[in-house]
Design a protein around this motif. Sequence first.
Motif, short mmCIF file in Angstrom:
data_model
loop_
_atom_site.label_atom_id
_atom_site.label_comp_id
_atom_site.label_asym_id
_atom_site.label_seq_id
_atom_site.Cartn_x
_atom_site.Cartn_y
_atom_site.Cartn_z
N ALA A 85 24.01 -10.12 -37.07
CA ALA A 85 24.66 -9.38 -35.90
C ALA A 85 25.85 -9.99 -35.36
O ALA A 85 26.72 -9.42 -35.19
N ALA A 86 25.91 -11.43 -35.34
CA ALA A 86 27.18 -12.31 -34.98
C ALA A 86 28.13 -11.91 -35.81
O ALA A 86 29.25 -11.67 -35.39
N ALA A 87 27.75 -11.87 -36.98
CA ALA A 87 28.86 -11.88 -38.23
C ALA A 87 29.57 -10.36 -38.18
O ALA A 87 30.66 -10.36 -38.36
N VAL A 88 28.71 -9.42 -38.08
CA VAL A 88 29.25 -8.06 -38.04
C VAL A 88 29.95 -7.77 -36.65
O VAL A 88 31.21 -7.29 -36.66
N LEU A 89 29.66 -8.51 -35.48
CA LEU A 89 30.25 -8.37 -34.09
C LEU A 89 31.90 -9.09 -34.44
O LEU A 89 32.51 -8.69 -33.85
N GLY A 90 31.66 -10.31 -34.96
CA GLY A 90 32.96 -11.00 -35.23
C GLY A 90 33.82 -10.30 -36.07
O GLY A 90 35.01 -10.37 -35.85
N LEU A 91 33.41 -9.77 -37.01
CA LEU A 91 34.33 -8.80 -38.05
C LEU A 91 34.76 -7.61 -37.08
O LEU A 91 36.06 -7.35 -37.40
N GLY A 92 34.01 -7.01 -36.40
CA GLY A 92 34.71 -5.81 -35.56
C GLY A 92 35.57 -6.43 -34.69
O GLY A 92 36.66 -5.74 -34.68
N LEU A 93 35.42 -7.46 -33.99
CA LEU A 93 36.20 -8.06 -33.01
C LEU A 93 37.54 -8.40 -33.64
O LEU A 93 38.55 -7.99 -33.21
N SER A 94 37.51 -8.87 -34.92
CA SER A 94 38.88 -9.35 -35.54
C SER A 94 39.44 -8.26 -36.01
O SER A 94 40.81 -8.29 -36.07
N THR A 95 38.73 -7.21 -36.63
CA THR A 95 39.45 -5.94 -36.78
C THR A 95 40.05 -5.35 -35.72
O THR A 95 41.22 -4.83 -35.78
N ALA A 96 39.47 -5.19 -34.54
CA ALA A 96 40.15 -4.63 -33.26
C ALA A 96 40.92 -5.40 -32.86
O ALA A 96 42.36 -4.78 -32.57
N LEU A 97 41.22 -6.94 -32.98
CA LEU A 97 42.29 -7.53 -32.42
C LEU A 97 43.45 -7.59 -33.53
O LEU A 97 44.59 -7.23 -33.10
N GLY A 98 43.07 -7.37 -34.82
CA GLY A 98 44.05 -7.33 -35.85
C GLY A 98 44.77 -5.78 -35.58
O GLY A 98 46.22 -5.78 -35.85
N GLN A 99 44.20 -5.01 -35.26
CA GLN A 99 44.74 -3.33 -34.86
C GLN A 99 45.64 -3.63 -33.76
O GLN A 99 46.79 -3.12 -33.80
N ALA A 100 45.37 -4.27 -32.93
CA ALA A 100 46.12 -4.46 -31.49
C ALA A 100 47.40 -5.29 -31.87
O ALA A 100 48.44 -4.89 -31.68
N ASP A 101 47.42 -6.24 -32.79
CA ASP A 101 48.44 -7.09 -33.39
C ASP A 101 49.39 -6.12 -33.85
O ASP A 101 50.49 -6.26 -33.80
N VAL A 102 48.93 -5.26 -34.93
CA VAL A 102 49.69 -4.42 -35.84
C VAL A 102 50.42 -3.43 -34.65
O VAL A 102 51.55 -3.22 -34.94
N VAL A 103 49.72 -2.88 -33.83
CA VAL A 103 50.33 -2.00 -32.72
C VAL A 103 51.30 -2.60 -31.92
O VAL A 103 52.47 -2.11 -31.73
N ARG A 104 50.97 -3.74 -31.55
CA ARG A 104 51.93 -4.41 -30.66
C ARG A 104 53.39 -4.88 -31.62
O ARG A 104 54.40 -4.70 -31.02
N GLU A 105 52.95 -5.20 -32.68
CA GLU A 105 54.38 -5.76 -33.63
C GLU A 105 55.12 -4.53 -33.91
O GLU A 105 56.20 -4.55 -33.77
N ARG A 106 54.58 -3.25 -34.25
CA ARG A 106 55.49 -2.20 -34.62
C ARG A 106 56.02 -1.74 -33.26
O ARG A 106 57.24 -1.40 -33.29
N ALA A 107 55.39 -1.87 -32.01
CA ALA A 107 56.18 -1.43 -30.84
C ALA A 107 57.28 -2.39 -30.51
O ALA A 107 58.52 -2.08 -30.13
N MET A 108 57.10 -3.60 -30.85
CA MET A 108 58.29 -4.65 -30.68
C MET A 108 59.38 -4.30 -31.72
O MET A 108 60.48 -4.34 -31.22
N LEU A 109 59.15 -4.17 -32.79
CA LEU A 109 60.14 -3.86 -33.91
C LEU A 109 61.02 -2.63 -33.36
O LEU A 109 62.21 -2.40 -33.84
#
Length: 150
Positions: free
Chosen positions: A8-32
């Motif tokens: 459960a912790a691994a799945v939660l961690g994967l989901g959290l890292s995916t969500a954070l990765g998505q936020a990073d992509v959204v922020r990076e394209r907004a900055m570009l």
Amino acid sequence: MTKRLILAAAVLGLGLSTALGQADVVRERAMLMYEQGEAFYATLNSMARGRMAYDQAKVDAAMKVLLESAEKLQTLYPPNARGQSPEADYFANAKAFENKADFDARLAKMKAEIVANAPKAKSLDGLKEAVGAIGQTCSGCHELYRAKKG
């Protein structure tokens, strides 16, 4: 029980890292996109319209920003990275992801227009022509795929 907690912790961690990765992509394209807007509107368009003195070094630097950001932008619209950056006034609307093939083609066209028109911007008249062509491509995509926050 312990194996379930670890799983459960691994799945939660994967989901959290995916969500954070998505936020990073959204922020990076907004900055570009912001950088593109600054290079295009604040520098190139201002010079082409006579609001700023023509300066070849600034033209070359702005064109470099446009080209570099256009190359990166093509990688920053994965299907799982919808949303908007809190810092940005605009964001890619749902149509950009629903019509992904058209959206990707428009990003490729933007890059092609920058590549084709940057060499023309070696004089004020050449800059005006380049700004017209690049601006038309940008506007066409913005009309379909950009939304204003709020």
